[in-house]
Every structure is written in C-alpha cells, then in structure tokens.
Design an enzyme around this catalytic site. Sequence first.
Site, PDB file in Angstrom:
ATOM      1  N   ARG A  50     107.529  50.320 121.506  1.00 22.98           N
ATOM      2  CA  ARG A  50     108.623  51.369 121.997  1.00 22.98           C
ATOM      3  C   ARG A  50     109.071  51.334 123.236  1.00 22.98           C
ATOM      4  NH1 ARG A  50     106.395  55.929 123.259  1.00 22.98           N
ATOM      5  NH2 ARG A  50     104.899  56.001 121.572  1.00 22.98           N
ATOM      6  N   TYR A 102     134.642  60.863 118.025  1.00 27.05           N
ATOM      7  CA  TYR A 102     133.821  60.372 116.710  1.00 27.05           C
ATOM      8  C   TYR A 102     133.291  61.945 116.393  1.00 27.05           C
ATOM      9  CZ  TYR A 102     130.285  58.437 114.030  1.00 27.05           C
ATOM     10  OH  TYR A 102     129.683  58.322 112.902  1.00 27.05           O
ATOM     11  N   ASP A 173     132.400  56.302 125.783  1.00 30.92           N
ATOM     12  CA  ASP A 173     132.070  55.360 124.634  1.00 30.92           C
ATOM     13  C   ASP A 173     132.859  54.405 124.454  1.00 30.92           C
ATOM     14  OD1 ASP A 173     131.898  54.771 121.734  1.00 30.92           O
ATOM     15  OD2 ASP A 173     131.052  56.897 121.357  1.00 30.92           O
ATOM     16  N   LYS A 198     129.110  48.668 115.359  1.00 32.93           N
ATOM     17  CA  LYS A 198     130.437  48.563 114.897  1.00 32.93           C
ATOM     18  C   LYS A 198     130.757  47.080 115.414  1.00 32.93           C
ATOM     19  CE  LYS A 198     130.447  52.772 113.700  1.00 32.93           C
ATOM     20  NZ  LYS A 198     130.851  53.910 114.550  1.00 32.93           N
TER      21      LYS A 198
HETATM   22  C1  LIG Z   1     130.075  55.063 114.860  1.00 34.51           C
HETATM   23  C2  LIG Z   1     130.472  55.755 116.121  1.00 34.51           C
HETATM   24  C3  LIG Z   1     129.401  56.329 116.873  1.00 34.51           C
HETATM   25  C4  LIG Z   1     128.181  56.611 116.108  1.00 34.51           C
HETATM   26  O1  LIG Z   1     127.272  55.259 115.989  1.00 34.51           O
HETATM   27  P1  LIG Z   1     126.204  55.298 114.704  1.00 34.51           P
HETATM   28  O2  LIG Z   1     125.761  53.768 115.192  1.00 34.51           O
HETATM   29  O3  LIG Z   1     126.839  55.407 113.485  1.00 34.51           O
HETATM   30  O4  LIG Z   1     125.108  56.189 115.082  1.00 34.51           O
HETATM   31  C5  LIG Z   1     129.795  56.753 118.094  1.00 34.51           C
HETATM   32  N1  LIG Z   1     130.828  56.637 118.646  1.00 34.51           N
HETATM   33  C6  LIG Z   1     131.996  56.183 118.273  1.00 34.51           C
HETATM   34  C7  LIG Z   1     133.062  55.867 118.696  1.00 34.51           C
HETATM   35  C8  LIG Z   1     131.722  55.555 116.883  1.00 34.51           C
HETATM   36  O5  LIG Z   1     132.624  54.964 116.111  1.00 34.51           O
END
Ligand SMILES: *Cc1c(COP(=O)(O)O)cnc(C)c1O
Length: 382
Positions: A50, A102, A173, A198
């Site tokens: 962890r 998001y 982000d 992603k």
């Molecule tokens: C998918 C996404 C998230 C969340 O990510 P997860 O891996 O699904 O928890 C946050 N910000 C953006 C822009 C995303 O496309």
Amino acid sequence: MAYRISTKCIHAEGKSPVCDRSGAVSFPIYQSATFAHPALGESTGYDYSRLQNPTREQVEIIVAGLEGGKDAVAFSSGMAAIGAVMELFLPGDGLIVDEDLYGGSVRLFSAISAKNGIEIIPVNLAKENPEQYLTKNTKGIFFETPTNPMMNVIDIQSITTVAKAHGLLTIVDNTFLSPYLQNPIALGADLVIHSGTKYLGGHNDTLAGFVVASTEELGEKIRYISKTVGACLSPMDSWLILRGIKTLALRMEKAQENALKLARWLEERPEVLRVIYPGLPGHPGHEIMKKQSRGFGAMLTFEVADRKLVEQILHKTRLILFAESLGGVETLITYPITQTHAEVPAERLAANGINDRVLRLSVGIEDSLDLLADLEQAFEEA
Ligand SMILES: *Cc1c(COP(=O)(O)O)cnc(C)c1O
C-alpha cells in the site's frame, strides 16, 4: 541527456537496478503484498505494497516524467485520484470548479465534498475570469481542458496566473489530451490528474488514476493521503498501464488524425447541426489550444437535428461501440445525457448545451475509412 516525449513513454530516465541485474526488458510485476526486512531498522526501500510497490513506482516515475512533475502517485481509478486531491481541503474551504466536467467529478463534488464542508463554486472558466468569484476561503481551482463533453477550451496560463496571485492551488484534469499533447505543470498548474483508464492505459482493459505534483512537498502530501486512505494501484494494473504508455505517442497521433477526418465528414452531413472539435479552425478554442497544446486530441462531440437519429445511430453502428469511457484503441460512441452525465442537474446540462441530441465520440485507431463507412451506414435510414 533528457529524452524527448515519445522516448519517455518507453524508457524511464535512470535505469532500474532490478532490470539491470536480470536483463528484463519488460518491467517485472512484483505481485507481493509485503517485503522482508534485511535487519531491524533496515528496509529494501519497500515495506508493504500500500505504501509502495516496485511496479507501481515504475509507472509513477514514467507518468511524472511525461508530465514534467516532481512526483506522481498512482491510484486504483481516476475518481480515487480526484478523491485523494479533495482530502487536501478542510471544512470551510472553497473550490472554484469549471461548469463542464466529467459527470463523476460533479457527483463527487456535490455528494461528498459538499458534505465534508467544502464549498463548491461552479464557474464557466472558458468564458469568465475566476477572480470575481474569489472569497477569503477560496483555496483552489479545478478544471479540465478541453472539457467533457462540450470541448470548451480553457486558457491554462490565464487561470494559473490568477491562482498564483491569490495563493490558490490549480488542479487540472488532463485526461482528455494525455501528457503526450498537453502539460499543465509547464503552464503553472500545481496538480495534474489523469484517469489512467483512458489514454494512458489505452486498451479499455483496466482502471487507474494518477495525481502528478509540481513540487516534492505536494507529492508528499498526496502520498500520505494515498497510503492512509489506501486506494492504490495494484502491481498487475500498474504493469498494464506501463505497457499501455509504451504506445501512447503512436496511438495519440493516429487517433487525432482519425478524429479530424470524422469531424470533417460530420460537418458535411445535413443531419448534423454542429460538430464540436477543437481541431476545426472555427472552434472558439482553436487558437488557445495551438498555444498551449501539441495537438487537439481525439474526442469530439456532435449534435444531430433530430432526436430519432440518436437512437438510430446508437443502434446501427457496428464497428463503433456504444459504450461509456474513452481513450482506448476502439472507437466508442457515448450518449452523455443518459451515460457519463446522467447525474448532472438538468439546469447545468442546459446551460452547457448538453441536450438529448448530443453524442460524443472517442475516436480510436482503426482505419478511418472503416470508421467513416460505419458512420455512413448508421446515418442512412433503416
Ligand atoms: C473517466 C474520467 C474520470 C474518472 O476516471 P475513472 O478511471 O473512471 O475513475 C475523471 N476525469 C475524466 C476527464 C474522465 O474522463
């Protein structure tokens, strides 16, 4: 010698002692929960997974290098990464957030952060200066650019300039462009978030999240939260992301080339009211992106004139899969209003122009002619 970005996707700067010893070309998966100590008061550098695990450490080194950060911490999902960042704030603190985010972030802010006493102030940062919304409690600014799903472009440097003048943390982000196309830290951001699920992973086969810190001090704070709250990335998933990142440069190049072709094709269709892709010169954020990014990415949104066509397209596409998520090799089509943005309040959706005729494409790396043929047959009447 500092590596260029495509090399950094494949090789960490600085050699790994373990790979040197064994000659392993692919970084090993350390599937171990705990690590034995040589003696009392001694450690190999790893105590318990962890806190840190060698495979996770390797992917963190690669991601920090790609974003130009001092440190990166890997989480079990993008939301776990954003949740950890929110632990930096105290009850009474205020956070300015962009209006187009998001859907999961919107839910986190309204359902969890608000309960924890953090005041969330939504502002359209593509249009408005956050300065007029600051109070003495404001501690940070959070946004994505381009935004999800409306592809608004926010000028990162203009926001970080305001944030620095008022001692606020800027959190970006950067999921939609990946570090291959945009590096917010170089433009003044303090923390960069990725849903590694992603583009970094790139194959729709695992979830992951990252927080990249611009300073060692911020990195330490995030690491402390990570080890305490515990949503760390597993060794196997760390390896999958390492493997995905090796082809990040190639995938991003091909996907954005395809995206421009699809955007141009959609623009010509009489059934389509508007195509929102920042790579099109008419997009209001086109010039800002030319200044702050190395490309326009592979996400695009379009609005059809007739709601019936939405159902038809989602039913008829064969190669293009009707699924949530983005950033993988497969082209996906998403219906934000019932999927990614189902929980966003109606007035907020309306203000951002997200209606029941809006569809989002995450363009993959298939042959563009096959993608266009699939769209063509999906647009034709049954
Ligand atoms: C998918 C996404 C998230 C969340 O990510 P997860 O891996 O699904 O928890 C946050 N910000 C953006 C822009 C995303 O496309």
